[in-house]
Design a protein around this motif. Structure first.
Motif, PDB file in Angstrom:
ATOM      1  N   TRP A  79       0.843  -1.182   0.000  1.00 18.03           N
ATOM      2  CA  TRP A  79       0.000   0.000   0.000  1.00 18.03           C
ATOM      3  C   TRP A  79       0.888   1.245   0.000  1.00 18.03           C
ATOM      4  O   TRP A  79       1.892   1.282   0.702  1.00 18.03           O
ATOM      5  CB  TRP A  79      -0.879  -0.022   1.254  1.00 18.03           C
ATOM      6  N   HIS A  82      -0.488   8.968   1.132  1.00 17.50           N
ATOM      7  CA  HIS A  82       0.025  10.337   1.281  1.00 17.50           C
ATOM      8  C   HIS A  82      -0.012  10.783   2.739  1.00 17.50           C
ATOM      9  O   HIS A  82      -0.868  10.333   3.494  1.00 17.50           O
ATOM     10  CB  HIS A  82      -0.847  11.318   0.485  1.00 17.50           C
ATOM     11  N   TYR A  83       0.895  11.659   3.100  1.00 19.05           N
ATOM     12  CA  TYR A  83       0.885  12.330   4.405  1.00 19.05           C
ATOM     13  C   TYR A  83       0.708  13.820   4.177  1.00 19.05           C
ATOM     14  O   TYR A  83       1.303  14.369   3.255  1.00 19.05           O
ATOM     15  CB  TYR A  83       2.244  12.172   5.091  1.00 19.05           C
ATOM     16  N   ASP A  84      -0.083  14.468   5.025  1.00 23.00           N
ATOM     17  CA  ASP A  84      -0.020  15.927   5.037  1.00 23.00           C
ATOM     18  C   ASP A  84       1.342  16.271   5.645  1.00 23.00           C
ATOM     19  O   ASP A  84       1.834  15.564   6.529  1.00 23.00           O
ATOM     20  CB  ASP A  84      -1.164  16.545   5.854  1.00 23.00           C
ATOM     21  N   LEU A 106      -5.104  24.113  13.461  1.00 17.69           N
ATOM     22  CA  LEU A 106      -4.873  22.839  14.149  1.00 17.69           C
ATOM     23  C   LEU A 106      -4.612  21.826  13.042  1.00 17.69           C
ATOM     24  O   LEU A 106      -5.438  20.980  12.716  1.00 17.69           O
ATOM     25  CB  LEU A 106      -6.088  22.439  14.996  1.00 17.69           C
ATOM     26  N   ASN A 107      -3.439  21.923  12.456  1.00 10.45           N
ATOM     27  CA  ASN A 107      -3.157  21.140  11.250  1.00 10.45           C
ATOM     28  C   ASN A 107      -1.642  20.965  11.079  1.00 10.45           C
ATOM     29  O   ASN A 107      -0.865  21.368  11.949  1.00 10.45           O
ATOM     30  CB  ASN A 107      -3.756  21.850  10.023  1.00 10.45           C
ATOM     31  N   PHE A 109       0.186  18.120  10.892  1.00 10.45           N
ATOM     32  CA  PHE A 109       0.756  17.168  11.847  1.00 10.45           C
ATOM     33  C   PHE A 109       1.848  16.267  11.261  1.00 10.45           C
ATOM     34  O   PHE A 109       2.548  15.581  12.012  1.00 10.45           O
ATOM     35  CB  PHE A 109      -0.357  16.333  12.491  1.00 10.45           C
ATOM     36  N   GLY A 111       2.274  13.395   9.842  1.00 11.30           N
ATOM     37  CA  GLY A 111       2.425  11.962  10.098  1.00 11.30           C
ATOM     38  C   GLY A 111       2.471  11.567  11.549  1.00 11.30           C
ATOM     39  O   GLY A 111       2.650  10.399  11.870  1.00 11.30           O
ATOM     40  N   HIS A 112       2.316  12.509  12.493  1.00 13.67           N
ATOM     41  CA  HIS A 112       2.294  12.083  13.896  1.00 13.67           C
ATOM     42  C   HIS A 112       1.155  12.749  14.663  1.00 13.67           C
ATOM     43  O   HIS A 112       1.246  12.994  15.865  1.00 13.67           O
ATOM     44  CB  HIS A 112       3.642  12.310  14.582  1.00 13.67           C
ATOM     45  N   GLY A 113       0.063  12.983  13.950  1.00 17.89           N
ATOM     46  CA  GLY A 113      -1.062  13.704  14.558  1.00 17.89           C
ATOM     47  C   GLY A 113      -1.908  12.880  15.500  1.00 17.89           C
ATOM     48  O   GLY A 113      -2.523  13.450  16.412  1.00 17.89           O
ATOM     49  N   LEU A 114      -1.966  11.567  15.307  1.00 17.64           N
ATOM     50  CA  LEU A 114      -2.808  10.764  16.207  1.00 17.64           C
ATOM     51  C   LEU A 114      -2.295  10.869  17.633  1.00 17.64           C
ATOM     52  O   LEU A 114      -3.047  11.085  18.571  1.00 17.64           O
ATOM     53  CB  LEU A 114      -2.823   9.298  15.765  1.00 17.64           C
ATOM     54  N   GLN A 115      -0.978  10.696  17.793  1.00 21.74           N
ATOM     55  CA  GLN A 115      -0.443  10.690  19.156  1.00 21.74           C
ATOM     56  C   GLN A 115      -0.485  12.080  19.797  1.00 21.74           C
ATOM     57  O   GLN A 115      -0.503  12.205  21.010  1.00 21.74           O
ATOM     58  CB  GLN A 115       0.969  10.108  19.178  1.00 21.74           C
TER      59      GLN A 115
HETATM   60  C1  LIG Z   1      -0.896   5.640   6.832  1.00 16.44           C
HETATM   61  C2  LIG Z   1      -0.832   6.613   7.958  1.00 16.44           C
HETATM   62  C3  LIG Z   1      -0.356   6.185   9.177  1.00 16.44           C
HETATM   63  C4  LIG Z   1      -0.309   7.065  10.224  1.00 16.44           C
HETATM   64  N1  LIG Z   1       0.170   6.611  11.427  1.00 16.44           N
HETATM   65  C5  LIG Z   1       0.228   7.430  12.471  1.00 16.44           C
HETATM   66  C6  LIG Z   1       0.702   6.964  13.732  1.00 16.44           C
HETATM   67  O1  LIG Z   1       1.068   5.788  13.894  1.00 16.44           O
HETATM   68  N2  LIG Z   1       0.750   7.834  14.756  1.00 16.44           N
HETATM   69  C7  LIG Z   1       0.369   9.120  14.604  1.00 16.44           C
HETATM   70  O2  LIG Z   1       0.420   9.866  15.573  1.00 16.44           O
HETATM   71  N3  LIG Z   1      -0.094   9.609  13.432  1.00 16.44           N
HETATM   72  C8  LIG Z   1      -0.172   8.792  12.356  1.00 16.44           C
HETATM   73  N4  LIG Z   1      -0.606   9.261  11.147  1.00 16.44           N
HETATM   74  C9  LIG Z   1      -0.902  10.687  10.999  1.00 16.44           C
HETATM   75  C10 LIG Z   1      -2.285  11.061  11.489  1.00 16.44           C
HETATM   76  O3  LIG Z   1      -3.237  10.171  10.934  1.00 16.44           O
HETATM   77  C11 LIG Z   1      -2.554  12.502  11.029  1.00 16.44           C
HETATM   78  O4  LIG Z   1      -1.495  13.328  11.491  1.00 16.44           O
HETATM   79  C12 LIG Z   1      -3.877  12.993  11.598  1.00 16.44           C
HETATM   80  O5  LIG Z   1      -4.934  12.164  11.205  1.00 16.44           O
HETATM   81  C13 LIG Z   1      -4.124  14.412  11.091  1.00 16.44           C
HETATM   82  O6  LIG Z   1      -5.333  14.848  11.660  1.00 16.44           O
HETATM   83  P1  LIG Z   1      -6.011  16.157  11.123  1.00 16.44           P
HETATM   84  O7  LIG Z   1      -7.299  16.279  11.878  1.00 16.44           O
HETATM   85  O8  LIG Z   1      -5.034  17.282  11.164  1.00 16.44           O
HETATM   86  O9  LIG Z   1      -6.275  15.893   9.573  1.00 16.44           O
HETATM   87  P2  LIG Z   1      -7.192  14.800   8.879  1.00 16.44           P
HETATM   88  O10 LIG Z   1      -7.368  13.593   9.760  1.00 16.44           O
HETATM   89  O11 LIG Z   1      -6.613  14.622   7.515  1.00 16.44           O
HETATM   90  O12 LIG Z   1      -8.593  15.527   8.802  1.00 16.44           O
HETATM   91  C14 LIG Z   1      -8.842  16.555   7.897  1.00 16.44           C
HETATM   92  C15 LIG Z   1     -10.323  16.424   7.514  1.00 16.44           C
HETATM   93  O13 LIG Z   1     -10.686  17.567   6.742  1.00 16.44           O
HETATM   94  C16 LIG Z   1     -11.504  17.126   5.678  1.00 16.44           C
HETATM   95  N5  LIG Z   1     -11.405  18.159   4.648  1.00 16.44           N
HETATM   96  C17 LIG Z   1     -10.406  18.407   3.777  1.00 16.44           C
HETATM   97  N6  LIG Z   1     -10.706  19.462   2.993  1.00 16.44           N
HETATM   98  C18 LIG Z   1     -11.919  19.878   3.371  1.00 16.44           C
HETATM   99  C19 LIG Z   1     -12.778  20.943   2.925  1.00 16.44           C
HETATM  100  N7  LIG Z   1     -12.417  21.785   1.941  1.00 16.44           N
HETATM  101  N8  LIG Z   1     -13.969  21.090   3.538  1.00 16.44           N
HETATM  102  C20 LIG Z   1     -14.324  20.256   4.566  1.00 16.44           C
HETATM  103  N9  LIG Z   1     -13.567  19.244   5.029  1.00 16.44           N
HETATM  104  C21 LIG Z   1     -12.382  19.066   4.415  1.00 16.44           C
HETATM  105  C22 LIG Z   1     -10.923  15.791   5.267  1.00 16.44           C
HETATM  106  O14 LIG Z   1     -11.868  15.013   4.577  1.00 16.44           O
HETATM  107  C23 LIG Z   1     -10.598  15.186   6.646  1.00 16.44           C
HETATM  108  O15 LIG Z   1     -11.677  14.479   7.199  1.00 16.44           O
HETATM  109  C24 LIG Z   1      -0.700   8.411  10.073  1.00 16.44           C
HETATM  110  C25 LIG Z   1      -1.197   8.850   8.830  1.00 16.44           C
HETATM  111  C26 LIG Z   1      -1.252   7.960   7.786  1.00 16.44           C
HETATM  112  C27 LIG Z   1      -1.793   8.435   6.447  1.00 16.44           C
END
Ligand SMILES: Cc1cc2nc3c(=O)[nH]c(=O)nc-3n(C[C@H](O)[C@H](O)[C@H](O)COP(=O)(O)OP(=O)(O)OC[C@H]3O[C@@H](n4cnc5c(N)ncnc54)[C@H](O)[C@@H]3O)c2cc1C
Length: 158
Positions: A79, A82-84, A106-107, A109, A111-115
């Motif tokens: 698989w 992409h990562y932000d 609040l953005n 992150f 690749g480490h946003g969950l933790q």
């Molecule tokens: C494969 C993978 C593995 C990962 N593993 C880990 C890990 O082990 N530990 C860890 O800490 N982090 C991990 N991460 C990173 C973590 O998932 C992200 O850092 C976190 O989810 C980011 O959260 P967020 O709320 O900032 O963004 P997102 O979760 O991306 O949420 C953004 C939301 O905004 C929505 N959106 C986008 N544009 C618009 C728009 N114009 N209007 C309305 N809504 C919109 C999207 O649909 C999405 O739902 C991983 C990420 C990936 C991809």
């Protein structure tokens, strides 16, 4: 995801090589490994092609060096995603915009946003409620560092 010809004789918890390679058990005799290139390149938004050379020439050799039993393995599925990514310092941006009123970040992150999400969520709630952080000072993650080009580097990225 791969199976090993000779599975390890003990459970394998998440194990991170300094190169960024990570591997852990995911089933009785199957394992999950991941990694990325030295410089993680920007790709097109619809590019989800697996880079097979990355696995063959980079990730698998590292894996077999770290865990010799993984010289004989069979890839079961793969698989690419992409990562932000905050290209300034691989770190989150949170708090108010420095010029636009009532706009909060609040953005980013990277690749480490969950933790980080419990602390970031609480910090943001505190800022919105009290106009400042209470439990943890999250101001080093503020937007000002972007406009002033002051990176706050996160190096522990896998
Ligand atoms: C494969 C993978 C593995 C990962 N593993 C880990 C890990 O082990 N530990 C860890 O800490 N982090 C991990 N991460 C990173 C973590 O998932 C992200 O850092 C976190 O989810 C980011 O959260 P967020 O709320 O900032 O963004 P997102 O979760 O991306 O949420 C953004 C939301 O905004 C929505 N959106 C986008 N544009 C618009 C728009 N114009 N209007 C309305 N809504 C919109 C999207 O649909 C999405 O739902 C991983 C990420 C990936 C991809």
């Amino acid at each position: 995801m791969f199976s090993a010809e000779t599975p390890l004789d003990r459970p394998l918890p998440l194990t991170i090589d300094p190169s960024g390679l990570h591997v852990r058990q995911d089933g009785a005799t199957t394992y999950m490994a991941g990694g990325h290139t030295e410089a993680d390149p920007t790709v097109e938004f619809d590019d989800f092609e697996m880079d097979h050379a990355l696995w063959q020439d980079h990730i698998w050799p590292l894996l077999a060096t770290r865990i010799p039993a993984f010289e004989a393995i069979k890839v079961q599925r793969e698989w690419a995603g992409h990562y932000d990514f905050n290209t300034l310092d691989q770190n989150a941006i949170t708090g108010p915009h420095s010029e636009v009123a009532n706009f909060f970040f609040l953005n980013g992150f990277s690749g480490h946003g969950l933790q980080q999400s419990p602390a970031m969520g609480r910090g943001t709630a505190e800022y919105l409620t009290y106009g400042g952080y209470r439990s943890l000072d999250l101001s080093p993650f503020g937007f000002d560092r972007i406009t002033q080009n002051r990176p706050f580097f996160e190096t522990a990225i896998i």
